[in-house]
Motif scaffolding. Structure first.
Motif, PDB file in Angstrom:
ATOM      1  N   THR A   1      -2.808 -15.014 -34.557  1.00  0.00           N
ATOM      2  CA  THR A   1      -3.026 -13.546 -34.600  1.00  0.00           C
ATOM      3  C   THR A   1      -4.419 -13.133 -34.884  1.00  0.00           C
ATOM      4  OG1 THR A   1      -2.505 -13.453 -36.926  1.00  0.00           O
ATOM      5  CG2 THR A   1      -0.473 -13.102 -35.245  1.00  0.00           C
ATOM      6  N   VAL A   2      -4.860 -12.047 -34.662  1.00  0.00           N
ATOM      7  CA  VAL A   2      -6.142 -11.460 -34.931  1.00  0.00           C
ATOM      8  C   VAL A   2      -6.069 -10.527 -35.679  1.00  0.00           C
ATOM      9  CG1 VAL A   2      -8.255 -10.624 -33.637  1.00  0.00           C
ATOM     10  CG2 VAL A   2      -6.985 -12.711 -32.741  1.00  0.00           C
ATOM     11  N   SER A   3      -6.841 -10.190 -36.858  1.00  0.00           N
ATOM     12  CA  SER A   3      -7.157  -8.998 -37.706  1.00  0.00           C
ATOM     13  C   SER A   3      -8.454  -8.580 -37.270  1.00  0.00           C
ATOM     14  CB  SER A   3      -7.014  -9.439 -38.969  1.00  0.00           C
ATOM     15  OG  SER A   3      -5.756 -10.005 -39.438  1.00  0.00           O
ATOM     16  N   GLU A   4      -8.502  -7.193 -37.381  1.00  0.00           N
ATOM     17  CA  GLU A   4      -9.814  -6.415 -37.050  1.00  0.00           C
ATOM     18  C   GLU A   4     -10.771  -6.927 -37.941  1.00  0.00           C
ATOM     19  OE1 GLU A   4     -11.428  -1.854 -37.159  1.00  0.00           O
ATOM     20  OE2 GLU A   4      -9.424  -2.070 -36.870  1.00  0.00           O
ATOM     21  N   GLY A   5     -12.065  -7.267 -37.447  1.00  0.00           N
ATOM     22  CA  GLY A   5     -12.978  -7.729 -38.055  1.00  0.00           C
ATOM     23  C   GLY A   5     -13.076  -9.391 -37.982  1.00  0.00           C
ATOM     24  N   GLU A   6     -12.179 -10.042 -37.535  1.00  0.00           N
ATOM     25  CA  GLU A   6     -11.983 -11.189 -37.445  1.00  0.00           C
ATOM     26  C   GLU A   6     -13.019 -11.864 -36.442  1.00  0.00           C
ATOM     27  OE1 GLU A   6      -8.610 -15.065 -36.899  1.00  0.00           O
ATOM     28  OE2 GLU A   6      -8.082 -12.930 -37.511  1.00  0.00           O
ATOM     29  N   ILE A   7     -13.589 -13.139 -36.657  1.00  0.00           N
ATOM     30  CA  ILE A   7     -14.631 -13.647 -35.667  1.00  0.00           C
ATOM     31  C   ILE A   7     -13.949 -14.424 -34.429  1.00  0.00           C
ATOM     32  CG2 ILE A   7     -16.714 -15.260 -35.562  1.00  0.00           C
ATOM     33  CD1 ILE A   7     -17.196 -12.606 -37.189  1.00  0.00           C
ATOM     34  N   LEU A   8     -14.371 -13.956 -33.527  1.00  0.00           N
ATOM     35  CA  LEU A   8     -13.820 -14.693 -32.132  1.00  0.00           C
ATOM     36  C   LEU A   8     -14.770 -15.364 -31.644  1.00  0.00           C
ATOM     37  CD1 LEU A   8     -11.030 -12.068 -30.934  1.00  0.00           C
ATOM     38  CD2 LEU A   8     -10.712 -14.114 -32.398  1.00  0.00           C
ATOM     39  N   SER A   9     -14.583 -16.326 -30.544  1.00  0.00           N
ATOM     40  CA  SER A   9     -15.643 -16.874 -29.676  1.00  0.00           C
ATOM     41  C   SER A   9     -15.652 -16.003 -28.297  1.00  0.00           C
ATOM     42  CB  SER A   9     -15.124 -18.225 -29.195  1.00  0.00           C
ATOM     43  OG  SER A   9     -15.375 -19.255 -30.289  1.00  0.00           O
ATOM     44  N   PHE A  10     -16.740 -15.706 -27.944  1.00  0.00           N
ATOM     45  CA  PHE A  10     -16.924 -14.679 -26.908  1.00  0.00           C
ATOM     46  C   PHE A  10     -17.987 -15.467 -25.772  1.00  0.00           C
ATOM     47  CE2 PHE A  10     -20.080 -11.574 -25.056  1.00  0.00           C
ATOM     48  CZ  PHE A  10     -19.101 -11.002 -24.219  1.00  0.00           C
ATOM     49  N   PHE A  11     -17.229 -15.507 -24.786  1.00  0.00           N
ATOM     50  CA  PHE A  11     -18.289 -15.775 -23.362  1.00  0.00           C
ATOM     51  C   PHE A  11     -18.738 -14.783 -22.491  1.00  0.00           C
ATOM     52  CE2 PHE A  11     -15.578 -19.582 -24.720  1.00  0.00           C
ATOM     53  CZ  PHE A  11     -16.480 -20.564 -24.656  1.00  0.00           C
ATOM     54  N   SER A  12     -19.925 -14.545 -22.452  1.00  0.00           N
ATOM     55  CA  SER A  12     -20.423 -13.522 -21.649  1.00  0.00           C
ATOM     56  C   SER A  12     -20.235 -13.735 -20.255  1.00  0.00           C
ATOM     57  CB  SER A  12     -21.772 -12.922 -22.019  1.00  0.00           C
ATOM     58  OG  SER A  12     -22.695 -13.731 -21.655  1.00  0.00           O
ATOM     59  N   PHE A  13     -20.042 -12.946 -19.164  1.00  0.00           N
ATOM     60  CA  PHE A  13     -19.923 -13.303 -17.749  1.00  0.00           C
ATOM     61  C   PHE A  13     -21.163 -13.663 -17.349  1.00  0.00           C
ATOM     62  CE2 PHE A  13     -16.269 -10.179 -17.243  1.00  0.00           C
ATOM     63  CZ  PHE A  13     -15.330 -11.147 -17.531  1.00  0.00           C
ATOM     64  N   PRO A  14     -22.544 -13.249 -17.736  1.00  0.00           N
ATOM     65  CA  PRO A  14     -23.610 -13.951 -17.398  1.00  0.00           C
ATOM     66  C   PRO A  14     -24.103 -15.116 -17.603  1.00  0.00           C
ATOM     67  CG  PRO A  14     -24.001 -11.510 -17.983  1.00  0.00           C
ATOM     68  CD  PRO A  14     -22.678 -11.780 -18.473  1.00  0.00           C
ATOM     69  N   ASP A  15     -23.414 -15.633 -18.858  1.00  0.00           N
ATOM     70  CA  ASP A  15     -23.709 -17.066 -19.424  1.00  0.00           C
ATOM     71  C   ASP A  15     -22.750 -17.974 -18.673  1.00  0.00           C
ATOM     72  OD1 ASP A  15     -25.606 -16.207 -21.190  1.00  0.00           O
ATOM     73  OD2 ASP A  15     -24.334 -16.200 -22.887  1.00  0.00           O
ATOM     74  N   LEU A  16     -21.612 -17.675 -18.441  1.00  0.00           N
ATOM     75  CA  LEU A  16     -20.701 -18.595 -17.705  1.00  0.00           C
ATOM     76  C   LEU A  16     -21.064 -18.735 -16.291  1.00  0.00           C
ATOM     77  CD1 LEU A  16     -17.073 -16.754 -18.856  1.00  0.00           C
ATOM     78  CD2 LEU A  16     -17.999 -19.326 -19.410  1.00  0.00           C
ATOM     79  N   LEU A  17     -21.868 -17.821 -15.643  1.00  0.00           N
ATOM     80  CA  LEU A  17     -22.075 -17.925 -14.267  1.00  0.00           C
ATOM     81  C   LEU A  17     -23.575 -18.504 -14.094  1.00  0.00           C
ATOM     82  CD1 LEU A  17     -20.709 -14.677 -12.384  1.00  0.00           C
ATOM     83  CD2 LEU A  17     -19.739 -17.068 -12.153  1.00  0.00           C
ATOM     84  N   GLY A  18     -24.325 -18.644 -15.186  1.00  0.00           N
ATOM     85  CA  GLY A  18     -25.701 -18.588 -15.257  1.00  0.00           C
ATOM     86  C   GLY A  18     -25.992 -20.374 -15.162  1.00  0.00           C
TER      87      GLY A  18
END
Length: 409
Positions: free
Chosen positions: A392-409
């Motif tokens: 589950t995810v609580s507000e403020g919890e840290i998640l991994s984030f992949f930006s679209f430009p980084d994924l395609l770069g």
């Protein structure tokens, strides 16, 4: 987690382990580079820079001549970029400009703001305020003659193209796979046709084509296949036997599941070996991988957001490995969620999110509709936030984030 769902990490590992370098390689002009991957190391033809040169506009001198604060010295030389360097005698200084060769006898350059220039002489600062050798870019600082400046498997980004040009190279060898994109289903129609009852416009074909081009795979051909085994067979036979059309990779959307109308799967299995995977990934789940007549084959789900996620997280890394790349996925950012997920899922979820400022920090905002059939949410988003299986995810919890430009770069 349901036992018959393969974790995303395991699927990616299997794809990377089975990756074989593309055989099709081309030599292209550097100016034609479109983000492709190098198939051969690039070796410098020169030292870069070729000579010691000034990093600033100012005055070139000998550091030893700064022993007397306030001393004025004659300035008989003026050296601009492109001029011969000349020679500086002890007790002299030279007016010099950015990029100009440092004259013989000089070992330090002062910024023009740090000294007084008037009437052909220069008043110098105290030696204690100057560093020996400052503001000089030494020969070979960026590259040395015969040094490998780019390795096979690296991508030709604009900055990489600039570096290669700087070492005197105008032609490079790159991987140039032909990619065949197959869209399947009688329900699909082209975007330029009038809407028909029961039909939907094909978005997966154009989306995949652009994803591939932006990923550095410029030679993409699309074919639409109706739900007719005979036509599917004829189309594949033509593609596989034509020297001008035979692909190096096949990617399909739809038609490879286990439904009665999934004819593409049956035809493909006659010509190769396919492995149908049920992945613990959301959006997406049905995924097919194998080979057809020795050609790598990726079968993606039919929903457009599932196509996007599966391409970015699974197919593209595998294609990069086939081009010799070591790093096939970017390192994710770690950012706090500005939302909650109350129910733990059985699949690793890739949420369409965007980064927004909040209280001086960036947080991840989730699109309210995460349906796998929606592409508007992906246009709205900056990238994908990862919610692992069973979390589950609580507000403020840290998640991994992949930006679209980084994924395609």
């Amino acid at each position: 987690m349901t036992m018959n769902l393969m974790p995303v990490e395991d699927a990616l590992a299997r794809l990377l382990d089975s990756a074989v370098p593309f055989a099709r390689v081309q030599e292209i002009a550097l100016g034609d580079a479109r983000g492709q991957y190098l198939a051969q190391d690039v070796v410098s033809r020169v030292d870069v820079p070729a000579f010691d040169n000034a990093a600033v506009d100012g005055v070139a001198l000998r550091y030893a001549d700064l022993d007397e604060p306030g001393l004025t010295l004659p300035m008989p030389l003026r050296i601009a970029a492109g001029d011969p360097p000349g020679t500086l005698m002890p007790g002299q200084v030279a007016r010099i400009f950015t990029g100009a060769p440092v004259p013989a006898g000089a070992d330090t350059v002062l910024m023009q703001e740090d000294c007084e220039i008037a009437d052909g002489r220069v008043r110098l600062p105290a030696q204690a305020s100057v560093t020996d050798g400052q503001n000089i870019r030494p020969a070979g600082q960026d590259a040395r003659l015969d040094e490998v400046v780019m390795r096979a498997g690296q991508r030709l980004t604009p900055q990489a193209v600039g570096l290669i040009a700087s070492v005197g190279i105008s032609q490079v060898r790159v991987y140039a796979p032909r990619v065949l994109v197959l869209t399947s289903g009688d329900e699909l129609q082209a975007p330029d046709e009038a809407p028909l009852p029961g039909k939907i416009y094909d978005s997966n074909g154009p989306q995949l084509e652009q994803l591939l081009i932006q990923s550095g795979f410029a030679e993409v051909r699309r074919e639409h296949l109706p739900d007719d085994p005979a036509i599917i067979q004829a189309t594949l036979t033509r593609a596989l036997t034509s020297p001008d059309q035979r692909p190096d990779v096949i990617i399909s959307t739809g038609g490879v599941s286990v439904g009665e109308e999934d004819h593409l799967r049956a035809v493909l299995e006659q010509q190769g070996q396919l492995d149908f995977w049920r992945l613990a990934i959301k959006p997406g789940k049905p995924f097919t991988y194998g080979s057809v007549d020795g050609i790598p084959f990726f079968g993606l789900p039919g929903n457009p957001s599932a196509v996007l996620v599966c391409y970015l997280m699974l197919v593209l890394p595998a294609l990069r490995r086939c081009c010799g790349a070591e790093n096939v996925l970017p390192e994710p950012f770690r950012l706090p969620a500005d939302f909650s997920v109350k129910k733990a899922g059985k699949r690793q979820e890739y949420l369409r999110v965007r980064c927004v400022p909040k209280n001086g920090n960036l947080v991840l905002e989730k699109h309210p509709n995460q349906s796998s059939g929606m592409l508007s949410s992906a246009v709205w988003a900056d990238g994908l936030a990862v919610v692992p299986v069973g979390r589950t995810v609580s507000e403020g919890e840290i998640l991994s984030f992949f930006s679209f430009p980084d994924l395609l770069g």
